[in-house]
Design an enzyme around this catalytic site. Sequence first.
Site, PDB file in Angstrom:
ATOM      1  N   GLY A  11       0.820  -1.217   0.000  1.00 24.96           N
ATOM      2  CA  GLY A  11       0.000   0.000   0.000  1.00 24.96           C
ATOM      3  C   GLY A  11       0.847   1.258   0.000  1.00 24.96           C
ATOM      4  O   GLY A  11       1.713   1.454   0.861  1.00 24.96           O
ATOM      5  N   GLY A  13      -0.297   4.329   0.389  1.00 25.34           N
ATOM      6  CA  GLY A  13      -1.129   5.413   0.932  1.00 25.34           C
ATOM      7  C   GLY A  13      -0.330   6.199   1.956  1.00 25.34           C
ATOM      8  O   GLY A  13       0.904   6.165   1.970  1.00 25.34           O
ATOM      9  N   PHE A  14      -1.037   6.891   2.830  1.00 26.00           N
ATOM     10  CA  PHE A  14      -0.360   7.711   3.838  1.00 26.00           C
ATOM     11  C   PHE A  14       0.604   6.872   4.686  1.00 26.00           C
ATOM     12  O   PHE A  14       1.740   7.265   4.929  1.00 26.00           O
ATOM     13  CB  PHE A  14      -1.382   8.347   4.774  1.00 26.00           C
ATOM     14  CG  PHE A  14      -2.111   9.506   4.168  1.00 26.00           C
ATOM     15  CD1 PHE A  14      -1.449  10.690   3.896  1.00 26.00           C
ATOM     16  CD2 PHE A  14      -3.456   9.430   3.879  1.00 26.00           C
ATOM     17  CE1 PHE A  14      -2.105  11.764   3.347  1.00 26.00           C
ATOM     18  CE2 PHE A  14      -4.133  10.501   3.327  1.00 26.00           C
ATOM     19  CZ  PHE A  14      -3.458  11.677   3.061  1.00 26.00           C
ATOM     20  N   GLY A  15       0.133   5.724   5.171  1.00 27.12           N
ATOM     21  CA  GLY A  15       0.937   4.908   6.075  1.00 27.12           C
ATOM     22  C   GLY A  15       2.123   4.290   5.370  1.00 27.12           C
ATOM     23  O   GLY A  15       3.274   4.403   5.825  1.00 27.12           O
ATOM     24  N   GLU A 170     -18.683  17.148   3.266  1.00 29.61           N
ATOM     25  CA  GLU A 170     -17.869  17.814   2.240  1.00 29.61           C
ATOM     26  C   GLU A 170     -18.493  17.665   0.852  1.00 29.61           C
ATOM     27  O   GLU A 170     -18.570  18.627   0.086  1.00 29.61           O
ATOM     28  CB  GLU A 170     -16.439  17.248   2.269  1.00 29.61           C
ATOM     29  CG  GLU A 170     -15.669  17.761   3.483  1.00 29.61           C
ATOM     30  CD  GLU A 170     -14.374  17.006   3.790  1.00 29.61           C
ATOM     31  OE1 GLU A 170     -13.692  17.394   4.736  1.00 29.61           O
ATOM     32  OE2 GLU A 170     -14.060  16.035   3.081  1.00 29.61           O
ATOM     33  N   ASP A 300      -5.555   2.524   8.209  1.00 33.19           N
ATOM     34  CA  ASP A 300      -6.977   2.149   8.190  1.00 33.19           C
ATOM     35  C   ASP A 300      -7.216   0.649   8.279  1.00 33.19           C
ATOM     36  O   ASP A 300      -8.297   0.215   8.680  1.00 33.19           O
ATOM     37  CB  ASP A 300      -7.620   2.636   6.877  1.00 33.19           C
ATOM     38  CG  ASP A 300      -7.948   4.116   6.913  1.00 33.19           C
ATOM     39  OD1 ASP A 300      -7.612   4.782   7.905  1.00 33.19           O
ATOM     40  OD2 ASP A 300      -8.554   4.606   5.934  1.00 33.19           O
ATOM     41  N   ALA A 316      -5.934  10.061   8.632  1.00 35.57           N
ATOM     42  CA  ALA A 316      -4.609  10.174   8.033  1.00 35.57           C
ATOM     43  C   ALA A 316      -3.507  10.214   9.096  1.00 35.57           C
ATOM     44  O   ALA A 316      -2.466   9.567   8.950  1.00 35.57           O
ATOM     45  CB  ALA A 316      -4.551  11.428   7.160  1.00 35.57           C
ATOM     46  N   GLN A 317      -3.721  10.949  10.188  1.00 40.05           N
ATOM     47  CA  GLN A 317      -2.690  11.073  11.219  1.00 40.05           C
ATOM     48  C   GLN A 317      -2.324   9.721  11.834  1.00 40.05           C
ATOM     49  O   GLN A 317      -1.158   9.471  12.142  1.00 40.05           O
ATOM     50  CB  GLN A 317      -3.153  12.040  12.321  1.00 40.05           C
ATOM     51  CG  GLN A 317      -2.757  13.478  12.075  1.00 40.05           C
ATOM     52  CD  GLN A 317      -1.245  13.673  11.923  1.00 40.05           C
ATOM     53  OE1 GLN A 317      -0.437  12.970  12.522  1.00 40.05           O
ATOM     54  NE2 GLN A 317      -0.858  14.613  11.093  1.00 40.05           N
TER      55      GLN A 317
HETATM   56  C1  LIG Z   1     -12.999  10.729   0.702  1.00 40.22           C
HETATM   57  C2  LIG Z   1     -12.126  10.635   1.921  1.00 40.22           C
HETATM   58  C3  LIG Z   1     -11.823  11.776   2.653  1.00 40.22           C
HETATM   59  C4  LIG Z   1     -11.006  11.698   3.781  1.00 40.22           C
HETATM   60  N1  LIG Z   1     -10.735  12.841   4.466  1.00 40.22           N
HETATM   61  C5  LIG Z   1      -9.912  12.786   5.536  1.00 40.22           C
HETATM   62  C6  LIG Z   1      -9.551  13.961   6.238  1.00 40.22           C
HETATM   63  O1  LIG Z   1      -9.983  15.071   5.889  1.00 40.22           O
HETATM   64  N2  LIG Z   1      -8.706  13.847   7.307  1.00 40.22           N
HETATM   65  C7  LIG Z   1      -8.217  12.631   7.703  1.00 40.22           C
HETATM   66  O2  LIG Z   1      -7.445  12.574   8.663  1.00 40.22           O
HETATM   67  N3  LIG Z   1      -8.545  11.507   7.062  1.00 40.22           N
HETATM   68  C8  LIG Z   1      -9.374  11.550   5.989  1.00 40.22           C
HETATM   69  N4  LIG Z   1      -9.693  10.397   5.329  1.00 40.22           N
HETATM   70  C9  LIG Z   1      -9.137   9.126   5.824  1.00 40.22           C
HETATM   71  C10 LIG Z   1      -7.676   8.976   5.397  1.00 40.22           C
HETATM   72  O3  LIG Z   1      -7.554   9.256   4.024  1.00 40.22           O
HETATM   73  C11 LIG Z   1      -7.225   7.563   5.715  1.00 40.22           C
HETATM   74  O4  LIG Z   1      -7.273   7.406   7.115  1.00 40.22           O
HETATM   75  C12 LIG Z   1      -5.805   7.308   5.222  1.00 40.22           C
HETATM   76  O5  LIG Z   1      -5.737   7.413   3.828  1.00 40.22           O
HETATM   77  C13 LIG Z   1      -5.341   5.923   5.655  1.00 40.22           C
HETATM   78  O6  LIG Z   1      -4.063   5.702   5.157  1.00 40.22           O
HETATM   79  P1  LIG Z   1      -3.589   4.211   4.823  1.00 40.22           P
HETATM   80  O7  LIG Z   1      -2.164   4.328   4.424  1.00 40.22           O
HETATM   81  O8  LIG Z   1      -3.962   3.297   5.900  1.00 40.22           O
HETATM   82  O9  LIG Z   1      -4.489   3.779   3.554  1.00 40.22           O
HETATM   83  P2  LIG Z   1      -4.710   4.478   2.156  1.00 40.22           P
HETATM   84  O10 LIG Z   1      -4.263   5.874   2.138  1.00 40.22           O
HETATM   85  O11 LIG Z   1      -6.119   4.168   1.791  1.00 40.22           O
HETATM   86  O12 LIG Z   1      -3.744   3.655   1.189  1.00 40.22           O
HETATM   87  C14 LIG Z   1      -3.929   2.289   0.948  1.00 40.22           C
HETATM   88  C15 LIG Z   1      -3.227   1.920  -0.345  1.00 40.22           C
HETATM   89  O13 LIG Z   1      -3.234   0.503  -0.464  1.00 40.22           O
HETATM   90  C16 LIG Z   1      -3.505   0.149  -1.801  1.00 40.22           C
HETATM   91  N5  LIG Z   1      -4.100  -1.200  -1.791  1.00 40.22           N
HETATM   92  C17 LIG Z   1      -5.277  -1.585  -1.258  1.00 40.22           C
HETATM   93  N6  LIG Z   1      -5.459  -2.902  -1.401  1.00 40.22           N
HETATM   94  C18 LIG Z   1      -4.355  -3.363  -2.053  1.00 40.22           C
HETATM   95  C19 LIG Z   1      -3.962  -4.655  -2.504  1.00 40.22           C
HETATM   96  N7  LIG Z   1      -4.701  -5.759  -2.304  1.00 40.22           N
HETATM   97  N8  LIG Z   1      -2.771  -4.772  -3.155  1.00 40.22           N
HETATM   98  C20 LIG Z   1      -1.997  -3.682  -3.386  1.00 40.22           C
HETATM   99  N9  LIG Z   1      -2.338  -2.434  -2.965  1.00 40.22           N
HETATM  100  C21 LIG Z   1      -3.500  -2.285  -2.307  1.00 40.22           C
HETATM  101  C22 LIG Z   1      -4.451   1.220  -2.285  1.00 40.22           C
HETATM  102  O14 LIG Z   1      -4.424   1.333  -3.705  1.00 40.22           O
HETATM  103  C23 LIG Z   1      -3.907   2.461  -1.576  1.00 40.22           C
HETATM  104  O15 LIG Z   1      -2.981   3.158  -2.382  1.00 40.22           O
HETATM  105  C24 LIG Z   1     -10.503  10.447   4.189  1.00 40.22           C
HETATM  106  C25 LIG Z   1     -10.806   9.305   3.471  1.00 40.22           C
HETATM  107  C26 LIG Z   1     -11.600   9.389   2.334  1.00 40.22           C
HETATM  108  C27 LIG Z   1     -11.925   8.157   1.549  1.00 40.22           C
END
Ligand SMILES: Cc1cc2nc3c(=O)[nH]c(=O)nc-3n(C[C@H](O)[C@H](O)[C@H](O)COP(=O)(O)OP(=O)(O)OC[C@H]3O[C@@H](n4cnc5c(N)ncnc54)[C@H](O)[C@@H]3O)c2cc1C
Length: 439
Positions: A11, A13-15, A170, A300, A316-317
Site C-alpha cells: 500500500g 497510501g499515507f501509512g 464535504e 486504516d 490520516a494522522q
Molecule cells: C474521501 C475521503 C476523505 C477523507 N478525508 C480525511 C480527512 O480530511 N482527514 C483525515 O485525517 N482523514 C481523511 N480520510 C481518511 C484517510 O484518508 C485515511 O485514514 C488514510 O488514507 C489511511 O491511510 P492508509 O495508508 O492506511 O491507507 P490508504 O491511504 O487508503 O492507502 C492504501 C493503499 O493501499 C492500496 N491497496 C489496497 N489494497 C491493495 C492490494 N490488495 N494490493 C496492493 N495495494 C493495495 C491502495 O491502492 C492504496 O494506495 C478520508 C478518506 C476518504 C476516503
Amino acid sequence: MTDAARVVIIGAGFGGLTAAKHLEKHDVDVVVIDKNNYHSFLPLLYQVATAGLNPADVGYPVRGLFRRRQRVLFRQGEVTGVDWERRLVHLHEEDDVAFDYLIVAAGATANFFAIPGAERYSYPLYTMSDALRVRNHLLSLFEEADAKPSLIADGILNIVVVGGGPTGVEVAGAVAELVSKVLDRDFHDLDLSVTRVILLERGESLLAPFDPDLQEYTVQTLEKMGVEVRLGTSVTRIAEDRVVLADGSTIPTRMVVWAAGIRAQDVAEELGVERGAGGRIVVEPDLSIPGHEEAFAIGDIADIADGSGGRLPQLAQVALQGGRFAADQILRTLAGESRQVFHYKDKGIMATIGRRAAVTQLAGGATIKGYPAWLAWLMLHLVYLIGARNRFSVMLNWAWNYLTWDTGPRLILSPEEPPPGADGGAGTESAASARGHTR
Ligand SMILES: Cc1cc2nc3c(=O)[nH]c(=O)nc-3n(C[C@H](O)[C@H](O)[C@H](O)COP(=O)(O)OP(=O)(O)OC[C@H]3O[C@@H](n4cnc5c(N)ncnc54)[C@H](O)[C@@H]3O)c2cc1C
C-alpha cells in the site's frame, strides 16, 4: 537489491509511503507494492468528484517519489495473500515478492452494510476512479436534464448523499456550491433552482465525533447553502431510480453518493490473521501482527487499541504516525534493540463544509469554526499533499476557483461507467454481514 534486510510494504497510501520514506535513509532494501501506480490523497478526492480539482492534482506516481532512491523499488500489483512460512507476498497473476519484514498498509474501502442495492446503485468515494465516476455521472445528469427537462419531475436533479460524516458533509456542500455558483451560470436554458441536494444521516447529528456546537454550525451552514439535511433518517434500499427510507417513503433520484461507512480492504481477510471491528487486522501494542513479529499492520487496515477501551479512528494522522513507528520498530529490531509501544498523538480533527466554512476541533477540546477554520483546513491540506507540483497546482486551482467561481475540470471524460458493484451480486446480506461498522 543488496544482502540487507528487505522490507515489503503493501500500500502506497499515507501509512505505507511514510514508512518507505523513513526507511529509505537506512541500510535496508524496500519494495512498495500498490495496485495503482500512484498515491491518492484521499482527503481531496471529493473535490475531484465535484469538478474542483484534476485527478493529477491529488495523485502522485509512486516511482516518481523514489526516483533518487535506488534501494526503494516499486511494484504495481494487487496483493492476494501471504505465505507466512516462506515469507512471500502473493500478487494477482504476478511473481511472488519475498520479504524479511512486512508492513501491511492497504487501507480501507466502502462498507455498504448489506443494504440492498447500495453496492449496485450508489457511488462510493474511496478511490480516484470513484471520484471520476461521481464527476462523470453528476455532470451527465445535468446534461440529460438540459436535453430532456421532463426528467426533472422524475428526480434526475435530486442528488442524495448518504452519511453525515466528514466525507458526506464535504460532498454535499461541494455539490451545492457547484450547482448554485458554477453550473447555474453554465446552463442558460435550465432552471437549476429545482436541484435538490439531500444529505441523509441515520444518527441525530452530523460529524459525530465533533463538539455539539460545531455539529449545529455544520447543519446551519449546509442549510444556508441549500442542502436538505435529514437527521435520524436510515436508508433501507437503493434502486436505480430511488432511495427507500426506513419510514417507507422514497426519494426519486439517479445519483446516490455513498459516504456511510468503511471496512478494511479485502486483503485483510486473505492474510489469515485475527481481525476485529470492520474486518481490521488486530495488532499488538507495537503494531506487529500477533504470531508474526516480522509483520506490522498500520493505518486504516489496522485495529489499534486506543489505550482506553476503544479503537483509534481511521484518519490520516493515525496512518502517518503508524507508518513511521512501524519503520522504527524494524530498524530497532535490526539493531538488536527492544520494541516500543505505539502511542498515538492526537492532533485534532477538521472538516470543511464549503467556501469560508469549516470546523476544527483541537486535541485539547478547543474548537474553531467558520473562516479561520477554513483557512487552517486549506493550509493543512497543502502541507500534507504529496509533491511540490501538486501543491502548486492545487493552490492555483483554489485561487482561480475562489476568484472566478469557474472550476476548470468539469469535463465528462468517458462514457459513463456504472458504480463498481453494478456487475451484480451486490449488497447481499451474506457478502456484507462480515463487515463491521467502522465509521
Ligand atoms: C474521501 C475521503 C476523505 C477523507 N478525508 C480525511 C480527512 O480530511 N482527514 C483525515 O485525517 N482523514 C481523511 N480520510 C481518511 C484517510 O484518508 C485515511 O485514514 C488514510 O488514507 C489511511 O491511510 P492508509 O495508508 O492506511 O491507507 P490508504 O491511504 O487508503 O492507502 C492504501 C493503499 O493501499 C492500496 N491497496 C489496497 N489494497 C491493495 C492490494 N490488495 N494490493 C496492493 N495495494 C493495495 C491502495 O491502492 C492504496 O494506495 C478520508 C478518506 C476518504 C476516503
